[in-house]
Design an enzyme around this catalytic site. Structure first.
Site, PDB file in Angstrom:
ATOM      1  N   ILE A 123       0.820  -1.216   0.000  1.00  0.00           N
ATOM      2  CA  ILE A 123       0.000   0.000   0.000  1.00  0.00           C
ATOM      3  C   ILE A 123       0.857   1.271   0.000  1.00  0.00           C
ATOM      4  O   ILE A 123       0.349   2.378  -0.202  1.00  0.00           O
ATOM      5  CB  ILE A 123      -0.952  -0.029   1.231  1.00  0.00           C
ATOM      6  CG1 ILE A 123      -2.069   1.027   1.138  1.00  0.00           C
ATOM      7  CG2 ILE A 123      -0.177   0.140   2.524  1.00  0.00           C
ATOM      8  CD1 ILE A 123      -3.196   0.642   0.240  1.00  0.00           C
ATOM      9  N   PRO A 137       2.910   2.903  -2.064  1.00  0.00           N
ATOM     10  CA  PRO A 137       2.819   3.918  -3.123  1.00  0.00           C
ATOM     11  C   PRO A 137       1.560   4.789  -2.990  1.00  0.00           C
ATOM     12  O   PRO A 137       1.613   6.008  -3.195  1.00  0.00           O
ATOM     13  CB  PRO A 137       2.788   3.091  -4.411  1.00  0.00           C
ATOM     14  CG  PRO A 137       3.486   1.823  -4.054  1.00  0.00           C
ATOM     15  CD  PRO A 137       3.088   1.554  -2.625  1.00  0.00           C
ATOM     16  N   TYR A 138       0.440   4.168  -2.623  1.00  0.00           N
ATOM     17  CA  TYR A 138      -0.794   4.938  -2.403  1.00  0.00           C
ATOM     18  C   TYR A 138      -0.605   5.946  -1.270  1.00  0.00           C
ATOM     19  O   TYR A 138      -0.994   7.122  -1.381  1.00  0.00           O
ATOM     20  CB  TYR A 138      -1.944   3.977  -2.084  1.00  0.00           C
ATOM     21  CG  TYR A 138      -3.199   4.656  -1.577  1.00  0.00           C
ATOM     22  CD1 TYR A 138      -4.027   5.356  -2.454  1.00  0.00           C
ATOM     23  CD2 TYR A 138      -3.549   4.603  -0.233  1.00  0.00           C
ATOM     24  CE1 TYR A 138      -5.172   5.984  -1.996  1.00  0.00           C
ATOM     25  CE2 TYR A 138      -4.695   5.227   0.236  1.00  0.00           C
ATOM     26  CZ  TYR A 138      -5.502   5.916  -0.647  1.00  0.00           C
ATOM     27  OH  TYR A 138      -6.635   6.541  -0.184  1.00  0.00           O
ATOM     28  N   TYR A 139       0.029   5.504  -0.193  1.00  0.00           N
ATOM     29  CA  TYR A 139       0.265   6.399   0.940  1.00  0.00           C
ATOM     30  C   TYR A 139       1.183   7.560   0.578  1.00  0.00           C
ATOM     31  O   TYR A 139       1.026   8.672   1.096  1.00  0.00           O
ATOM     32  CB  TYR A 139       0.841   5.620   2.129  1.00  0.00           C
ATOM     33  CG  TYR A 139      -0.221   5.163   3.087  1.00  0.00           C
ATOM     34  CD1 TYR A 139      -0.964   6.090   3.810  1.00  0.00           C
ATOM     35  CD2 TYR A 139      -0.489   3.814   3.278  1.00  0.00           C
ATOM     36  CE1 TYR A 139      -1.941   5.682   4.702  1.00  0.00           C
ATOM     37  CE2 TYR A 139      -1.471   3.394   4.159  1.00  0.00           C
ATOM     38  CZ  TYR A 139      -2.197   4.334   4.877  1.00  0.00           C
ATOM     39  OH  TYR A 139      -3.166   3.926   5.750  1.00  0.00           O
ATOM     40  N   LYS A 191      -1.071  10.136  -0.964  1.00  0.00           N
ATOM     41  CA  LYS A 191      -1.946  10.790   0.001  1.00  0.00           C
ATOM     42  C   LYS A 191      -1.145  11.715   0.938  1.00  0.00           C
ATOM     43  O   LYS A 191      -1.564  12.829   1.237  1.00  0.00           O
ATOM     44  CB  LYS A 191      -2.717   9.747   0.836  1.00  0.00           C
ATOM     45  CG  LYS A 191      -3.688   8.886   0.048  1.00  0.00           C
ATOM     46  CD  LYS A 191      -4.714   9.679  -0.747  1.00  0.00           C
ATOM     47  CE  LYS A 191      -5.810  10.295   0.117  1.00  0.00           C
ATOM     48  NZ  LYS A 191      -6.790  11.061  -0.715  1.00  0.00           N
TER      49      LYS A 191
END
Lengths: 214, 214
Positions: free
Chosen positions: B126, B128-130, B133
């Protein structure tokens, strides 16, 4: 100056470390992530430190302590996916900037990409990469560090010519990686370039003269 | 308040638009990117505007003009790659923030994710998503806008309970999307929450009480 070179094993990084290692005024430290990369730097009598940009800010700060400047010329490259673009080109840069703050390393040179501030110029395929570079540059610009952001055109492996064109808004063009390294070398101690962002492509001007006109 | 809801067709977005459309004090505008999504908003008598987060800042500003607030609850979702994470979750947010500046839309609510400031909590898959964000939130925090950043735990489709736990640093937990929408609705005009970033998970406190203790 003691200079941490992040992405030292890249092609620009190797050229740049070589230039620094030939200059008695400077001491490069090669930040690399793979033991197999050490031998090249050993052959130049250059110290290398093993840290990845996926490691923590603390790890990066640990090898930065005592340095006077950071040169960020790392990139995840074209053979990995956009997940690594996020982790390396964006967050790796952000973590290096945080480490510079923590260690009081005030001088920070960033190798960016031409047109990184002009979304309308980003082709569809390359756009995700540009998003990362654009925002990494913005983080550096608002960091309070003595930064210089250098945005070369398309990189080639042609031999350097020592001649460039430099400006804030250039047309698309290419430039040898060896010349990008020479620009970094010239810019390192050039306080005229502090807090400046500019683009470079191959051209007719001597590097020093081109940079001093910015 | 006239409120542009970016990502209105997402599950949180739909719940939130419904809450606003039931309140005579507010007028939601649903920003969506697909004509097929219009009928849902027509059924609520809510105006929709067709703009994608991959469009230009100018396009986004065009539909934001005249709004008093922006709620950003868009996301590229789990079925696309990290290239879309860069283009939507990071740069789409950045462009929306630029559009808010250009149009003088001062109030900006962002749906983020729990632990977005704590890299040590990001699992490898997860991460890369963080990264996206984390940096989108930082852009908003340094924007000068009257922001509120809401960081829910793992989202579920359970019915809302109206009860949450809110705080700056919570343990991992989950929360129904319907409750996240209710938090947005409560936070919209709550100036106690301006310039605040906080996390929410399911809990025992009434939403209004939990938010006012922050």
């Amino acid at each position: 100056m003691k200079v941490l070179v992040v992405g030292a094993n890249g092609q620009i990084g190797r050229h740049f470390v070589k230039l620094l290692s030939d200059d008695p005024d400077h001491t490069p430290i090669a930040m690399i992530r793979n033991e197999e990369q050490i031998s090249f730097f050993n052959s130049l009598n250059v110290e290398s430190v093993l840290v990845s940009l996926e490691d923590s800010v603390k790890d990066i700060a640990g090898v930065m302590t005592g340095c006077d400047a950071v040169v960020f010329t790392a990139g995840s490259g074209g053979s990995t996916g956009a997940d690594k673009t996020l982790l390396i080109d964006l967050d790796g840069a952000a973590k290096t900037i945080e480490a510079a703050h923590q260690t009081g390393t005030d001088r920070f040179l960033m190798v960016s990409a031409i047109h990184a501030d002009r979304r309308e110029q980003w082709g569809e395929e390359i756009a995700p990469y540009y998003v990362a570079k654009h925002h990494a540059d913005n983080i550096l610009r608002s960091s309070g560090l003595a930064y210089t952001i250098i945005r070369p055109g398309a990189l080639t492996n042609d031999p350097g010519t020592g001649k460039i064109k430099a400006g804030e808004n250039l047309e698309r063009g290419s430039i040898p990686r060896e010349d990008v390294a020479a620009v970094l070398y010239n810019a390192l101690t050039n306080d005229h370039l502090f807090a400046k962002t500019f683009e470079i492509v191959a051209g007719d001007d001597d590097i020093a003269a081109a940079l001093n006109r910015l």
